[in-house]
Design a protein around this motif. Structure first.
Motif, PDB file in Angstrom:
ATOM      1  N   HIS A 183       0.828  -1.208   0.000  1.00  0.00           N
ATOM      2  CA  HIS A 183       0.000   0.000   0.000  1.00  0.00           C
ATOM      3  C   HIS A 183       0.867   1.265   0.000  1.00  0.00           C
ATOM      4  CE1 HIS A 183      -3.207   2.718   0.978  1.00  0.00           C
ATOM      5  NE2 HIS A 183      -2.715   2.998   2.166  1.00  0.00           N
ATOM      6  N   ALA A 184       0.470   2.254  -0.826  1.00  0.00           N
ATOM      7  CA  ALA A 184       1.259   3.484  -0.861  1.00  0.00           C
ATOM      8  C   ALA A 184       0.383   4.735  -0.787  1.00  0.00           C
ATOM      9  CB  ALA A 184       2.110   3.530  -2.110  1.00  0.00           C
ATOM     10  N   ALA A 185      -0.928   4.557  -0.571  1.00  0.00           N
ATOM     11  CA  ALA A 185      -1.851   5.677  -0.345  1.00  0.00           C
ATOM     12  C   ALA A 185      -1.883   6.722  -1.449  1.00  0.00           C
ATOM     13  CB  ALA A 185      -1.554   6.350   1.004  1.00  0.00           C
ATOM     14  N   ARG A 186      -1.551   6.344  -2.661  1.00  0.00           N
ATOM     15  CA  ARG A 186      -1.770   7.249  -3.793  1.00  0.00           C
ATOM     16  C   ARG A 186      -2.122   6.373  -4.995  1.00  0.00           C
ATOM     17  NH1 ARG A 186       3.451   6.576  -6.003  1.00  0.00           N
ATOM     18  NH2 ARG A 186       4.778   5.802  -4.357  1.00  0.00           N
ATOM     19  N   PRO A 187      -3.059   6.836  -5.815  1.00  0.00           N
ATOM     20  CA  PRO A 187      -3.507   5.970  -6.900  1.00  0.00           C
ATOM     21  C   PRO A 187      -2.387   5.677  -7.898  1.00  0.00           C
ATOM     22  CG  PRO A 187      -4.807   8.014  -6.817  1.00  0.00           C
ATOM     23  CD  PRO A 187      -3.783   8.109  -5.752  1.00  0.00           C
ATOM     24  N   ARG A 188      -2.074   4.403  -8.027  1.00  0.00           N
ATOM     25  CA  ARG A 188      -1.037   4.001  -8.984  1.00  0.00           C
ATOM     26  C   ARG A 188      -1.614   3.186 -10.139  1.00  0.00           C
ATOM     27  NH1 ARG A 188       2.809   0.827  -5.408  1.00  0.00           N
ATOM     28  NH2 ARG A 188       0.943   0.606  -4.133  1.00  0.00           N
TER      29      ARG A 188
ATOM     30  N   LEU B  86      -3.873  12.077 -11.254  1.00  0.00           N
ATOM     31  CA  LEU B  86      -3.422  10.913 -12.038  1.00  0.00           C
ATOM     32  C   LEU B  86      -1.898  10.883 -12.214  1.00  0.00           C
ATOM     33  CD1 LEU B  86      -6.191  10.932 -14.824  1.00  0.00           C
ATOM     34  CD2 LEU B  86      -6.108   9.539 -12.765  1.00  0.00           C
ATOM     35  N   LYS B  87      -1.181  11.757 -11.522  1.00  0.00           N
ATOM     36  CA  LYS B  87       0.253  11.895 -11.831  1.00  0.00           C
ATOM     37  C   LYS B  87       1.076  10.670 -11.408  1.00  0.00           C
ATOM     38  CE  LYS B  87       1.978  14.484  -7.796  1.00  0.00           C
ATOM     39  NZ  LYS B  87       2.175  13.291  -7.016  1.00  0.00           N
TER      40      LYS B  87
END
Ligand code: AMP
Length: 420
Positions: A66-71, A141-142
Motif C-alpha cells: 500500500h502506498a496511499a496514492r492511486p497508482r 493521475l500523476k
C-alpha cells in the motif's frame, strides 16, 4: 500449469486460491506473464474467459504494498462492470494491504470521495465520474503507473472515446498500459496506437467465437405468440436463473411486467432505471431473490453473474456481436449453459447474419402448441439497406412486448416481488 507456477506474489497467490480458482484459464496463462514483465499488452478475448484476473493478479503482484496514492487506473464502460471488477480486485487483494475504490456515476459523491481521501492504490472507474474527481482535484493521475482500458469496443459504442483519450493524456507517459477489447475495429486500433508502446499481443479464440460449453437453439415463432413461448419455455426448462434480453428499455419493462403477472420473481436492468434500482436488480438476481432478469444489451454487457443457467433472447439482437456477448452471460468459465433465441419471420435476415458471424448454424427447435414459422432469409443486401425492419406485415408489434398488449401502455408503477 497451476497458478503457483505463474510468479505471482505469495499473498496474491493465496488470494486467488481463496477465491476458489484452481487452474488458470488460457488468457490468464498468457497474459499474466506478459503483464508481469511491465510491458504493454493488447488482448482480445471474449467475455467470460477470465480476463479480469488475467490483469488483476499480475497488477496486484507488481504493486506490492500500500502506498496511499492511486497508482493503478482501470477504466470500464458501465457502472456494473466497474463495481464487479473492483470487487474482484478487492477479493484477490484480501491478503495484501492494498486499497481499492470503485468510482462511477448515478450514486452520491460522499462515500467515493471519503474513500479517495483515505488513500487508495487502485481506482476502477467509469470515465465520466472519474473526470468529475479529476477536475475537482479529488483524484490526481500523476502517479498512475498502470492504466487498464477494459472493454474498449463497448466504450467506443457508448461514445466514451473522447473522454478516454483525455484521461490517457492526463496519465504520465511512463506507464504500463493494458488494453482489452473483444474486437479491434480501426477506430480502436487508432486508440491503441495512441496509448500503447510495443504491446505484446494476446488473442484468445476468435473474438466472434461462441463459448463451446453453450448449447444454443432458435425457436421460430409468430410475433403474436412470443410472450406465450417465453412463458412456455420457462415452464419447461429446469433453470436456476434466466437472463432474458429485450432490444428496448420499454420492451424490457413490458416483458418483466407480464412475467411478474405470471408469478415469476423478476428484476429489470436497463439504462433508464436509477442506479439504486440497477444495483438492487443485479444484487437480487445474483443472490437468487429474482430468478429471471430482463435486460437490454448495454446494461448487461460484461456483467458476471455466476450460474446463469439460461439466456433467452426474447428479441434477436441488432448486431451479431451482441449475440456473442449476450450468450456469453451463460456458460462462463467452463460452466454449461443454454441459450435460446425467439425468432419471428421478420428476423430471418438477422439470424442469417448471426450465423455467418459465428460461423455456425444454430439448430431450430419447436415447442408443441406453437405454429411452425419458417425462417427464410432474403438475398444478401447491400450494407446500407434497411435491415429486417418496417416490412409492415399487417401492423405487427415490431420487436417487443409480445402479443397481448394488455393495455399496459407506458405504465411504470408495477412492483417486482422476490422468489416464490
Ligand atoms: P471474467 O471473464 O473475468 O468476467 O470471468 C468470468 C468468470 O470466470 C468469473 O465468474 C470469474 O470468477 C470466473 N473465473 C475466472 N478465472 C477463473 C479460473 N481460473 N478458475 C475458475 N473460475 C474463473
Amino acid at each position: 500449469m497451476p497458478f503457483k507456477a505463474l510468479q505471482l506474489s505469495e499473498p496474491v497467490l493465496r488470494g486467488v486460491l481463496s477465491a476458489g480458482y484452481k487452474d488458470p484459464t488460457p488468457i490468464q496463462l498468457r497474459a499474466i506473464p506478459a503483464v508481469l514483465t511491465g510491458g504493454d499488452l493488447i488482448a482480445s478475448a471474449q467475455t467470460g474467459t477470465g480476463k479480469t484476473a488475467a490483469f488483476a493478479l499480475p497488477i496486484l503482484t507488481r504493486l506490492g504494498k500500500h502506498a496511499a496514492r492511486p497508482r493503478v487506473l482501470v477504466l470500464e464502460p458501465t457502472r456494473e462492470l466497474a463495481a464487479q471488477v473492483e470487487t474482484a480486485f478487492r477479493d484477490f487483494a484480501r491478503h495484501t494491504d492494498l486499497r481499492t475504490v470503485a468510482v462511477f456515476g448515478g450514486v452520491g459523491y460522499g462515500h467515493q470521495r471519503n474513500e479517495l481521501h483515505r488513500g487508495v492504490d487502485i481506482i476502477v472507474a467509469t470515465p465520466g465520474r472519474l473526470m468529475d474527481y479529476v477536475k475537482d482535484g479529488s483524484i490526481n493521475l500523476k502517479d498512475i503507473t498502470i492504466l487498464v482500458l477494459d472493454e474498449v469496443d463497448r466504450m467506443l459504442d457508448m461514445g466514451f472515446l473522447p473522454v478516454v483519450k483525455d484521461i490517457i493524456a492526463r496519465c504520465p507517459r511512463e506507464r504500463q498500459t493494458l488494453f482489452f477489447s473483444a474486437t479491434v475495429p480501426p477506430e480502436i486500433a487508432a486508440v491503441a496506437s495512441f496509448a500503447l508502446r510495443n504491446p505484446a499481443k494476446v488473442e484468445i479464440g476468435a473474438a466472434r467465437s461462441v463459448n463451446t460449453s453453450i448449447t444454443h437453439a432458435l425457436y421460430p415463432v409468430a410475433g403474436i405468440q412470443k410472450f406465450e413461448l417465453l412463458a412456455a419455455l420457462l415452464a419447461k426448462i429446469d433453470y436456476d436463473s434466466v437472463l432474458v434480453f429485450s432490444r428496448t428499455k420499454h420492451g424490457a419493462d413490458k416483458i418483466a411486467r407480464k412475467l411478474f403477472q405470471a408469478n415469476h420473481s423478476v428484476a429489470v436492468l436497463h439504462a433508464n432505471r436509477s442506479q439504486n434500482q440497477r444495483i438492487e436488480a443485479l444484487a437480487g438476481f445474483k443472490s437468487g431473490k429474482y430468478e429471471v432478469m430482463v435486460a437490454t444489451d448495454i446494461a448487461a454487457r460484461g456483467i458476471d453473474v455466476a450460474g446463469v443457467s439460461h439466456v433467452i433472447n426474447y428479441d434477436v439482437p441488432e448486431n451479431p456481436e451482441d449475440y456473442v456477448h449476450r450468450i456469453g452471460r451463460t456458460g462462463r468459465a467452463q460452466a454449461v449453459g443454454d441459450a435460446f433465441t425467439l425468432v419471428t419471420p421478420e428476423n430471418a435476415d438477422d439470424i442469417r447474419d448471426i450465423q455467418r458471424f459465428i460461423g455456425q448454424k444454430i439448430p431450430e427447435l419447436r415447442l408443441e402448441g406453437f405454429d411452425y414459422m419458417p425462417i427464410v432469409a432474403g438475398p444478401p443486401k447491400p450494407k446500407q439497406g434497411q435491415r429486417g425492419g418496417n416490412r409492415s406485415s399487417g401492423g405487427q408489434h415490431p420487436s417487443h412486448g409480445g402479443g397481448h398488449g394488455g393495455g399496459g401502455g407506458g405504465k411504470v408503477g408495477y412492483q417486482f416481488r422476490g422468489r416464490r
